[in-house]
Design an enzyme around this catalytic site. Sequence first.
Site, PDB file in Angstrom:
ATOM      1  N   ALA A  10       0.803  -1.229   0.000  1.00  8.35           N
ATOM      2  CA  ALA A  10       0.000   0.000   0.000  1.00  8.35           C
ATOM      3  C   ALA A  10       0.833   1.275   0.000  1.00  8.35           C
ATOM      4  CB  ALA A  10      -0.945  -0.014   1.200  1.00  8.35           C
ATOM      5  N   CYS A  42      -6.450  -6.427   3.917  1.00  8.05           N
ATOM      6  CA  CYS A  42      -7.729  -6.350   4.623  1.00  8.05           C
ATOM      7  C   CYS A  42      -8.754  -7.343   4.071  1.00  8.05           C
ATOM      8  CB  CYS A  42      -8.297  -4.932   4.538  1.00  8.05           C
ATOM      9  SG  CYS A  42      -7.216  -3.675   5.251  1.00  8.05           S
TER      10      CYS A  42
END
Length: 443
Positions: A10, A42
């Site tokens: 990320a 996630c």
Amino acid sequence: MQYVIIGGDAAGMSAAMQIIRHDQHAKVITLEKGNIYSYSQCGLPYLIGQDITSSSKLIARSIDTFRNKYGIDARCGYEVTEIDAEAKQVKGKTVEHHKPFSISYDKLLIATGADPVFPDWSGKHFKGIYTLKTISDAEKMIKGLSRDVQHAVIIGGGYIGLEVAEAFYKRKLKVTMIDRGSRLIKVFDSDMSELIHEEAANKGIKIILNEEVQEFKGDEFVQAVETDKGSYKADIAVAAAGIAPNTSFLEHTPVELGIKNAIKVNEYMETSAENIYAAGDCALQYHRLKKAYDYIPLGTNANKMGRIAGMNMIGERRPFAGITGTSIIKFIDLELGRSGLTEEDAAKLGYDFEAVKIKSTDIAGYFPGKTPLWVKLIAEKGTKKLLGGQVIGRNGAAKRTDVIAAALYSGLTITDLENLDLSYAPPFNSVWDPIQQAARRFK
């Protein structure tokens, strides 16, 4: 200008994309220890729970996309073990062949993330014991579930623990959660955590609190988890006892570390070492309510920090505005949202505060399909400045959590909350939103 980024997820790739979009002459080298770039950590519990049918759906951009479309020198299987800040070089070895490498940089970003904490419990070598961080971790766990698995034990009651518990519940396993603390998911106050415990009990999930795991029992595969107070049958066990920043390789560098050995950064994502930046789960974040740096590793924070780091690395000076600690999690039939300070946080920071908790409904009380919604607000006495909020319900918690987050970011008061022009129609809300209903209860 040669930019080197350690970490291909990320924060790292958000920075890389900013650099190549704003500097067409930049040479960007990204070094990833694993073999997959830019994937959704996630989403892993939902892959295990079969909401997501393929791990490929969790990959935002492939390595080939970064290489061929964007011209990024994206490398896999490169583990950095040393930074020479004076010589401006990163050094390490390849994972597969242990071949040493040394790469020079003009600007360096550390985006190494964090790894699961796995204490040195006796018996941790047994098969059927897992942690969850990567797609490979999830695929190994899914493969392990193909055995005759009936009893699952999860160690830790945080975000990952709850999400894996839900995944196992969906797979019809008998689930036990063990936490050494007095409640699950401690970012909620105890009165709100009771709602989470009730949901677990209603779904047949056994919650064991105030017990310390000591060892695993088994033969080839794990068979039980032993604590200081009891023994719990386990055909599969997951250690979800938190995460720790990947910063051990910085021990002999001028890069200064802080809370939990996460990297100290300023508002421009600069570290204490010249031309070295840090972002994501390996770095600290400025908390707007606490007025201090904190360690709250979340995907939203990592993406924002990476974007800001990339802009600053190319000279587009932009500060990171900080966080309010906003998060939301799904736990079976409940949405659990929160932002800002808990009562415990406010007390530690010396605030003179008051709290209001109400039970309302997600939509108009007379409308078919309404469900209960609990809202808790915390505000400073005197100024009535909002300090935090927590929302739990079957529907509608996400909408209210984001309103609270926006109010906290803007420094609004309880009165300001009452005055907000929020949307209303019976299928969506009450004429007074539950947040405003709670705000009106303050003295």
